[in-house]
Design a protein around this motif. Structure first.
Motif, PDB file in Angstrom:
ATOM      1  N   LYS A   1      24.678  20.624   3.148  1.00  0.00           N
ATOM      2  CA  LYS A   1      23.517  20.157   2.372  1.00  0.00           C
ATOM      3  C   LYS A   1      23.972  19.374   1.137  1.00  0.00           C
ATOM      4  CE  LYS A   1      19.952  23.556   3.573  1.00  0.00           C
ATOM      5  NZ  LYS A   1      18.895  22.737   4.134  1.00  0.00           N
ATOM      6  N   CYS A   2      25.047  19.871   0.526  1.00  0.00           N
ATOM      7  CA  CYS A   2      25.579  19.172  -0.664  1.00  0.00           C
ATOM      8  C   CYS A   2      26.018  17.755  -0.288  1.00  0.00           C
ATOM      9  CB  CYS A   2      26.764  19.933  -1.257  1.00  0.00           C
ATOM     10  SG  CYS A   2      26.260  21.284  -2.322  1.00  0.00           S
ATOM     11  N   GLU A   3      26.758  17.667   0.841  1.00  0.00           N
ATOM     12  CA  GLU A   3      27.244  16.349   1.285  1.00  0.00           C
ATOM     13  C   GLU A   3      26.071  15.384   1.489  1.00  0.00           C
ATOM     14  OE1 GLU A   3      30.332  15.359   1.539  1.00  0.00           O
ATOM     15  OE2 GLU A   3      31.298  17.306   1.204  1.00  0.00           O
ATOM     16  N   GLN A   4      25.015  15.925   2.071  1.00  0.00           N
ATOM     17  CA  GLN A   4      23.814  15.121   2.334  1.00  0.00           C
ATOM     18  C   GLN A   4      23.205  14.640   1.002  1.00  0.00           C
ATOM     19  OE1 GLN A   4      21.290  17.475   4.832  1.00  0.00           O
ATOM     20  NE2 GLN A   4      19.754  15.859   4.977  1.00  0.00           N
ATOM     21  N   TRP A   5      23.189  15.553   0.048  1.00  0.00           N
ATOM     22  CA  TRP A   5      22.613  15.225  -1.263  1.00  0.00           C
ATOM     23  C   TRP A   5      23.469  14.185  -2.010  1.00  0.00           C
ATOM     24  CZ3 TRP A   5      23.663  17.051  -6.566  1.00  0.00           C
ATOM     25  CH2 TRP A   5      22.604  16.796  -7.449  1.00  0.00           C
ATOM     26  N   TYR A   6      24.802  14.336  -1.909  1.00  0.00           N
ATOM     27  CA  TYR A   6      25.695  13.356  -2.573  1.00  0.00           C
ATOM     28  C   TYR A   6      25.451  11.966  -1.999  1.00  0.00           C
ATOM     29  CZ  TYR A   6      28.296  17.618  -3.822  1.00  0.00           C
ATOM     30  OH  TYR A   6      28.640  18.853  -4.273  1.00  0.00           O
ATOM     31  N   SER A   7      25.278  11.945  -0.667  1.00  0.00           N
ATOM     32  CA  SER A   7      25.071  10.656  -0.013  1.00  0.00           C
ATOM     33  C   SER A   7      23.749  10.025  -0.463  1.00  0.00           C
ATOM     34  CB  SER A   7      25.158  10.878   1.496  1.00  0.00           C
ATOM     35  OG  SER A   7      24.362  10.016   2.170  1.00  0.00           O
TER      36      SER A   7
ATOM     37  N   GLU B   1      18.773  26.586  -6.163  1.00  0.00           N
ATOM     38  CA  GLU B   1      18.418  27.980  -5.859  1.00  0.00           C
ATOM     39  C   GLU B   1      19.519  28.666  -5.048  1.00  0.00           C
ATOM     40  OE1 GLU B   1      14.620  28.750  -4.045  1.00  0.00           O
ATOM     41  OE2 GLU B   1      13.644  27.489  -5.560  1.00  0.00           O
ATOM     42  N   LEU B   2      19.985  27.956  -4.015  1.00  0.00           N
ATOM     43  CA  LEU B   2      21.030  28.527  -3.156  1.00  0.00           C
ATOM     44  C   LEU B   2      22.301  28.823  -3.938  1.00  0.00           C
ATOM     45  CD1 LEU B   2      20.828  26.358   0.098  1.00  0.00           C
ATOM     46  CD2 LEU B   2      20.623  28.837  -0.019  1.00  0.00           C
ATOM     47  N   LEU B   3      22.707  27.869  -4.772  1.00  0.00           N
ATOM     48  CA  LEU B   3      23.972  28.016  -5.486  1.00  0.00           C
ATOM     49  C   LEU B   3      23.900  29.026  -6.625  1.00  0.00           C
ATOM     50  CD1 LEU B   3      25.003  24.274  -5.414  1.00  0.00           C
ATOM     51  CD2 LEU B   3      26.353  26.138  -4.482  1.00  0.00           C
ATOM     52  N   ALA B   4      22.704  29.310  -7.090  1.00  0.00           N
ATOM     53  CA  ALA B   4      22.565  30.289  -8.168  1.00  0.00           C
ATOM     54  C   ALA B   4      22.773  31.708  -7.637  1.00  0.00           C
ATOM     55  CB  ALA B   4      21.199  30.168  -8.814  1.00  0.00           C
ATOM     56  N   MET B   5      22.610  31.870  -6.325  1.00  0.00           N
ATOM     57  CA  MET B   5      22.695  33.223  -5.757  1.00  0.00           C
ATOM     58  C   MET B   5      23.977  33.491  -4.985  1.00  0.00           C
ATOM     59  SD  MET B   5      18.851  33.781  -4.375  1.00  0.00           S
ATOM     60  CE  MET B   5      18.945  32.428  -3.242  1.00  0.00           C
ATOM     61  N   THR B   6      24.689  32.422  -4.618  1.00  0.00           N
ATOM     62  CA  THR B   6      25.833  32.603  -3.735  1.00  0.00           C
ATOM     63  C   THR B   6      27.110  32.063  -4.372  1.00  0.00           C
ATOM     64  OG1 THR B   6      24.275  31.995  -2.033  1.00  0.00           O
ATOM     65  CG2 THR B   6      26.539  32.265  -1.322  1.00  0.00           C
ATOM     66  N   ARG B   7      28.226  32.704  -4.057  1.00  0.00           N
ATOM     67  CA  ARG B   7      29.495  32.153  -4.517  1.00  0.00           C
ATOM     68  C   ARG B   7      29.921  31.077  -3.529  1.00  0.00           C
ATOM     69  NH1 ARG B   7      35.607  32.963  -3.773  1.00  0.00           N
ATOM     70  NH2 ARG B   7      35.996  31.080  -4.949  1.00  0.00           N
ATOM     71  N   SER B   8      29.891  29.820  -3.986  1.00  0.00           N
ATOM     72  CA  SER B   8      30.218  28.737  -3.066  1.00  0.00           C
ATOM     73  C   SER B   8      31.285  27.830  -3.671  1.00  0.00           C
ATOM     74  CB  SER B   8      28.966  27.911  -2.785  1.00  0.00           C
ATOM     75  OG  SER B   8      29.323  26.712  -2.164  1.00  0.00           O
ATOM     76  N   ASP B   9      32.164  27.341  -2.775  1.00  0.00           N
ATOM     77  CA  ASP B   9      33.208  26.403  -3.221  1.00  0.00           C
ATOM     78  C   ASP B   9      32.600  25.063  -3.629  1.00  0.00           C
ATOM     79  OD1 ASP B   9      35.230  28.153  -2.914  1.00  0.00           O
ATOM     80  OD2 ASP B   9      35.763  27.513  -0.875  1.00  0.00           O
ATOM     81  N   SER B  10      31.360  24.841  -3.206  1.00  0.00           N
ATOM     82  CA  SER B  10      30.734  23.539  -3.493  1.00  0.00           C
ATOM     83  C   SER B  10      30.148  23.465  -4.902  1.00  0.00           C
ATOM     84  CB  SER B  10      29.601  23.269  -2.499  1.00  0.00           C
ATOM     85  OG  SER B  10      30.057  23.427  -1.201  1.00  0.00           O
ATOM     86  N   LEU B  11      30.142  24.599  -5.603  1.00  0.00           N
ATOM     87  CA  LEU B  11      29.426  24.643  -6.878  1.00  0.00           C
ATOM     88  C   LEU B  11      29.926  23.620  -7.910  1.00  0.00           C
ATOM     89  CD1 LEU B  11      27.238  26.042  -8.593  1.00  0.00           C
ATOM     90  CD2 LEU B  11      29.019  27.533  -9.454  1.00  0.00           C
TER      91      LEU B  11
END
Lengths: 421, 49
Positions: A68-74, A94-104
């Motif tokens: 989803k991040c890649e899609q948003w960057y594009s 919302e997703l990133l506020a709740m999960t530990r993600s490397d994309s943050l």
């Protein structure tokens, strides 16, 4: 992203101090070591810290988030539909506020560009300031976008010297990372524009040519057209007019093929400026009229074209035409609302109104006491030369030779300054 | 000692002045209109990506 950097970023984002986060779990100095990657904490400690931060450590969703991040960057790269960009931003936040993600971290860096695209300049600056604290932990890819977007911020703020510094740092990073060719071309394109604004003509040509090679292969006609416009501007400045006109015509052709009115009118605007600069008022007028008459063009660009049109009519002594255009210009100015950037057009319109009506006192006091100091403050050298000369000529016509020399001299000194830039 | 203090003060002032001037460095206005730095979406954009 390392867990320590992640904890630090989340803590800063939530406005917590190290003391507040560490309280009852670890000592403050130990938390500092975790955040700065000087120690590896046990899974229990990490879990407790993340719970206090309200973060879910389950990373099953990370692949979806990454996609989803890649899609948003594009979307940010293409500046596609703004509503879609906002919608996806809210979902990802919302997703990133709740999960530990490397994309943050990359998401946080891209937020700078997001705010710029939405015109929220202050939010972009706030984001830059909040990321400054964690920028020491950026890897090379993070650093590339960090520099590029900080450059975008400076460009938006009309600070091209600062922008160029950032773009050069981003360009350096390209040696250490692998990016798609169109991303590289995008950096080269914005460097071409920045060099052109700073009057570094040869560099503007070099970067435009580099970018155009890649955009052609990718069939990105809009960007090709925009590069041709930069080349048109550059070749006019070094007085290679035929080459300049050739590039403008290519830009317009691509604009027509893609039904992109913005490109077509940008070309007309700049062709008008070219012909005005070589003293061909008839041709210049033809192009300025095209921009003025097009209701689709934004008001700022129409105001720029209409004031240039008045200048040309005045130059060739077509005063009746100039009067008609002045009426139209006033209507356009009134419909544009109160904007600081409109001050230039307001002064220009008033100056020509007084000059044409031969209202000597009003003309002299306006240009001498308000307009010229305003242009000096804005470092608007091109207009400073035009209006100092106009005032000099006007005063000469009234027999005020001593005063007229003062303004001819100002025009000359300004010209020298432009040449030395 | 006085000279030393005076020179430190002058140095600080000069540095602050230089930093202020650097911060205030805005673009010079020029005649032509440049294309935007952000890519605008076009109705007929053809791209391989």
């Amino acid at each position: 992203m390392e867990i320590g950097s992640f904890i630090k970023l989340q803590r800063v984002k939530k406005g917590m101090t190290q003391e507040e986060l560490a309280n009852g779990i670890v000592s403050m100095s130990y938390l500092s070591k975790i955040e700065n990657l000087r120690t590896e904490a046990s899974p229990e400690v990490i879990s407790l810290l993340c719970t206090r931060l309200g973060i879910d450590l389950n990373s099953e969703n990370d692949i979806t988030i990454k996609e989803k991040c890649e899609q948003w960057y594009s979307m940010l790269f293409d500046v596609s539909d703004k509503e879609e960009i906002i919608e996806m931003y809210n979902e990802l936040s919302e997703l990133l506020a709740m999960t530990r993600s490397d994309s943050l971290m990359m998401f946080e860096i891209h937020k700078i560009r997001y705010f710029l695209i939405l015109g929220q300049i202050e939010n972009a600056l706030e984001q830059i300031n909040s990321l400054n604290e964690v920028s020491g932990t950026f890897d090379n890819l993070h650093q590339y976008y960090w520099y590029k977007f900080k450059g975008n911020y400076a460009s938006t703020n009309s600070e091209s010297n600062q922008a160029l510094k950032m773009y050069k740092l981003a360009e350096e990073k390209l040696k250490q990372i692998h990016l798609p060719e169109e991303e590289i071309a995008d950096l080269q394109y914005i460097m071409a524009i920045t060099h052109s604004i700073l009057l570094n003509t040869l560099e503007a040509i070099e970067y435009s040519n580099k970018a155009i090679d890649i955009f052609q292969k990718a069939y990105n006609f809009i960007r090709c057209a925009q590069c041709h416009i930069v080349l048109g501007i550059s070749f006019r400045r070094i007085k290679m007019y035929d080459k300049s006109i050739k590039h403008y015509n290519l830009a317009r052709h691509l604009g027509e093929l893609n039904k992109n009115n913005h490109i077509i009118q940008l070309t007309n605007q700049n062709l008008g400026y070219l012909y005005a600069s070589i003293g061909d008022s008839k041709e210049a007028i033809k192009y300025f009229i095209k921009v003025v008459d097009d209701q689709e063009v934004n008001i700022d660009e129409r105001l720029s074209a209409i004031t240039n049109l008045i200048k040309e009519y005045y130059k060739i002594h077509k005063l009746d035409e100039a009067k008609d255009v002045l009426v139209k210009a006033k209507q356009l100015l009134n419909s544009s609302g109160k904007d600081v950037s409109n001050k230039l057009y307001e002064y220009t319109i008033l100056t020509y109104t007084y000059a044409i009506k031969k209202q000597d006192d009003l003309f002299i006091s306006l240009v001498m006491d308000e307009f010229i100091p305003y242009l000096q403050k804005r470092k608007d050298y091109a207009n400073l030369i035009v209006f100092s000369n106009m005032l000099g000529k006007y005063l000469e016509g009234l027999g005020r030779y001593k005063d007229s020399v003062k303004y001819y001299k100002l025009a000359n000194l300004t010209y020298e300054e432009v040449v030395n830039l | 000692m006085k000279k030393f203090i005076a020179s430190v003060a002058l140095g600080t002032l000069l540095l602050a002045g230089a930093l202020y001037a650097q911060e205030e460095q805005k673009d010079v206005a020029i005649g032509e209109v440049h294309p935007p730095i952000f890519q605008k979406m076009s109705t007929f954009s053809v791209s391989l990506y």
